[in-house]
Design an enzyme around this catalytic site. Structure first.
Site, short mmCIF file in Angstrom:
data_model
loop_
_atom_site.label_atom_id
_atom_site.label_comp_id
_atom_site.label_asym_id
_atom_site.label_seq_id
_atom_site.Cartn_x
_atom_site.Cartn_y
_atom_site.Cartn_z
N CYS A 150 0.61 -1.15 -0.29
CA CYS A 150 -0.33 0.23 0.07
C CYS A 150 0.69 1.28 -0.01
O CYS A 150 0.38 2.19 -0.46
CB CYS A 150 -0.93 0.18 1.12
SG CYS A 150 -2.49 -1.13 1.07
N ASN A 174 -10.31 0.75 0.59
CA ASN A 174 -8.91 0.59 0.25
C ASN A 174 -8.31 0.51 -0.89
O ASN A 174 -8.42 -0.88 -1.23
CB ASN A 174 -8.33 0.28 1.41
CG ASN A 174 -6.92 -0.08 1.45
OD1 ASN A 174 -6.42 0.35 0.47
ND2 ASN A 174 -6.42 -0.40 2.87
N HIS A 203 -3.45 7.32 3.46
CA HIS A 203 -3.29 5.71 3.18
C HIS A 203 -4.99 5.96 3.27
O HIS A 203 -5.35 5.79 5.00
CB HIS A 203 -2.65 4.99 3.14
CG HIS A 203 -3.57 3.59 2.93
ND1 HIS A 203 -4.29 3.19 1.66
CD2 HIS A 203 -2.77 2.49 3.32
CE1 HIS A 203 -4.32 2.22 1.39
NE2 HIS A 203 -4.00 1.61 2.49
O1 UT7 Z 1 -3.87 -1.54 2.99
C1 UT7 Z 1 -2.66 -1.92 3.88
C2 UT7 Z 1 -3.10 -1.42 5.40
N1 UT7 Z 1 -4.54 -2.08 6.26
C3 UT7 Z 1 -4.94 -1.53 7.05
O2 UT7 Z 1 -4.76 -0.41 7.78
C4 UT7 Z 1 -6.03 -2.37 8.04
C5 UT7 Z 1 -5.76 -1.88 9.42
N2 UT7 Z 1 -7.31 -2.38 10.18
C6 UT7 Z 1 -8.29 -1.90 10.26
O3 UT7 Z 1 -8.88 -1.38 9.51
C7 UT7 Z 1 -8.61 -3.50 11.13
O4 UT7 Z 1 -8.51 -4.06 11.92
C8 UT7 Z 1 -10.31 -4.08 10.43
C9 UT7 Z 1 -11.23 -2.93 9.63
C10 UT7 Z 1 -9.33 -4.55 9.62
C11 UT7 Z 1 -10.72 -4.96 11.29
O5 UT7 Z 1 -12.18 -4.28 12.49
P1 UT7 Z 1 -11.13 -4.76 13.48
O6 UT7 Z 1 -12.20 -3.23 14.99
O7 UT7 Z 1 -9.78 -4.23 14.22
O8 UT7 Z 1 -11.58 -5.77 13.88
P2 UT7 Z 1 -11.40 -7.31 14.80
O9 UT7 Z 1 -10.32 -8.24 13.73
O10 UT7 Z 1 -10.57 -7.08 15.90
O11 UT7 Z 1 -12.62 -8.13 14.80
C12 UT7 Z 1 -13.53 -7.82 16.00
C13 UT7 Z 1 -14.97 -8.79 16.10
C14 UT7 Z 1 -14.44 -10.15 15.74
O12 UT7 Z 1 -15.31 -10.53 16.37
P3 UT7 Z 1 -15.19 -11.80 17.86
O13 UT7 Z 1 -14.23 -12.54 17.91
O14 UT7 Z 1 -14.84 -10.56 18.92
O15 UT7 Z 1 -16.80 -12.44 18.14
C15 UT7 Z 1 -14.56 -10.42 14.37
O16 UT7 Z 1 -14.53 -11.68 13.41
O17 UT7 Z 1 -15.32 -8.08 14.44
C16 UT7 Z 1 -15.15 -9.45 14.02
N3 UT7 Z 1 -15.65 -9.47 12.23
C17 UT7 Z 1 -16.39 -8.53 11.69
N4 UT7 Z 1 -17.79 -8.86 11.42
C18 UT7 Z 1 -18.72 -9.07 10.98
C19 UT7 Z 1 -14.22 -9.12 11.52
N5 UT7 Z 1 -14.30 -8.47 10.39
C20 UT7 Z 1 -16.25 -8.83 10.43
C21 UT7 Z 1 -16.75 -8.40 9.38
N6 UT7 Z 1 -18.36 -8.43 10.00
N7 UT7 Z 1 -16.32 -7.96 8.09
#
Ligand code: UT7
Length: 326
Positions: A112, A283, A253
């Site tokens: 990225c 993104n 970004h």
């Molecule tokens: O471009 C390169 C650079 N990339 C980035 O900068 C990405 C940075 N990371 C992020 O933007 C975030 O970490 C994400 C958007 C990828 C994920 O968001 P998060 O708030 O960190 O979610 P998480 O991975 O901590 O997941 C929280 C909960 C989990 O469920 P439990 O274990 O708490 O029950 C996930 O399974 O949300 C769940 N979850 C979803 N639920 C519904 C993860 N993805 C989804 C989804 N829909 N799409």
């Protein structure tokens, strides 16, 4: 030492909304909007458009705005991690599609951060005097590498391209640059199988198909971003002897709206100084920053003389920032 003569961007026409995604994976419009700020993104139709096609459309718009003949371009750099083919690079394909001959054309992959790294490389080449006008493109089609069963990553990305025409300037327009990488964390954003470490040619059946798709440890990348970006902003300002009040627009970004909001909060920069278009395009990886720059120019948010601070970050882990007077 570098002038931006023109910008252009292009998004494929197919829209994929959060509602569409909720029919593919276990997710909801509410979760995606709340956790990422994204409402919809654009994706290519398989077989109809590849990365070089998006790059071509963006490049033609940049050439038009720059008011130059395409033959004036004497180098092409494409920042991408999703070239049309593993080999050759995307840039020579773009060269052919533009109808240009012989000029150097190469890709640069810093995931990225590719456009930001490309900006720095293009600057050095122009300053050396070896080349006069560089077409720098950031283009990616992550819809072609995503795991559409992995809800943590497939809801975030969209396809798109942005391009700029760069020329050596007699005035000091590039005020500061910052590049870096944390190689220890190389496996936080990855496609495990298909490279020289795990060649798919040897025995394709020993590999899990999911390992041939894109994978990201989102939470860890998120922590990296919100810690790093405020530090890079500070370094860019210090190197250029400017204060945040001097900056007209911050173009980060577009990875997650929460990252932008956290950075705004921790740096005390008003949120309205940040350019935000993630809600409609997601993104777009290497496309993210040049698309944002192009939209900001066309919306009048960047004008001649505007001071623009931009930071790309992502896989590597890597980052690249620049501060310039437009
Ligand atoms: O471009 C390169 C650079 N990339 C980035 O900068 C990405 C940075 N990371 C992020 O933007 C975030 O970490 C994400 C958007 C990828 C994920 O968001 P998060 O708030 O960190 O979610 P998480 O991975 O901590 O997941 C929280 C909960 C989990 O469920 P439990 O274990 O708490 O029950 C996930 O399974 O949300 C769940 N979850 C979803 N639920 C519904 C993860 N993805 C989804 C989804 N829909 N799409």
């Amino acid at each position: 030492m570098i002038d931006i003569l023109g910008t252009g961007s292009y998004l494929p026409s197919k829209v994929l909304t959060n509602f569409d995604l909720s029919k593919i994976v276990d997710t909801s419009d509410e979760w995606i909007t709340k956790r990422t700020g994204i409402r919809e993104r654009r994706v290519v139709v398989e077989g109809e458009e590849a990365t070089s096609d998006l790059a071509l459309h963006a490049s033609l718009k940049a050439i038009e705005m720059a008011n130059i003949k395409k033959e004036d371009i004497d180098m092409i750099i494409v920042g991408t991690s999703t070239p049309d083919y593993q080999i050759p690079a995307c840039a020579p394909i773009l060269q052919a599609k533009l109808g240009l001959k012989d000029i150097p054309a190469f890709d640069l992959n810093s995931v990225c951060s590719s456009f930001s790294y490309g900006f720095s490389v293009a600057n050095s080449i122009l300053v050396s005097g070896a080349y006069k006008k560089i077409l720098l493109v950031g283009a990616d089609t992550y819809s072609t590498i995503l795991n559409w069963n992995d809800r943590t990553s497939c809801v975030i990305f969209g396809d798109g391209a942005g391009a700029v025409i760069l020329e050596k300037s007699t005035r000091d327009k590039l005020l500061s640059l910052e590049l870096g990488a944390y190689g220890d964390d190389y496996d936080m954003v990855r496609i495990k199988v298909g490279g020289s470490k795990h060649p798919i040619t040897k025995n394709p059946h020993q590999y899990d198909i999911a390992d041939t798709f894109f994978y990201m440890e989102g939470k860890r990348v998120y922590e990296f971003a919100i810690t790093l970006i405020p530090e890079v902003i500070e370094r860019l300002l210090k190197k250029s002897n400017l204060k945040i009040d001097d900056i007209d627009l911050v173009v980060l970004h577009q990875a997650n709206i929460r990252i932008i909001e956290m950075v705004a909060k921790s740096t005390d920069i008003p949120l309205d100084k940040f350019f935000i278009n993630i809600q409609k395009i997601g993104n777009t990886s290497s496309g993210s920053i040049p698309i944002a720059l192009d939209e900001a120019v066309r919306q009048g948010r960047i004008k001649k003389g505007s001071k623009v601070l931009s930071i790309g970050f992502g896989g590597g882990l890597s980052w690249g920032g620049f501060l310039l007077e437009w």
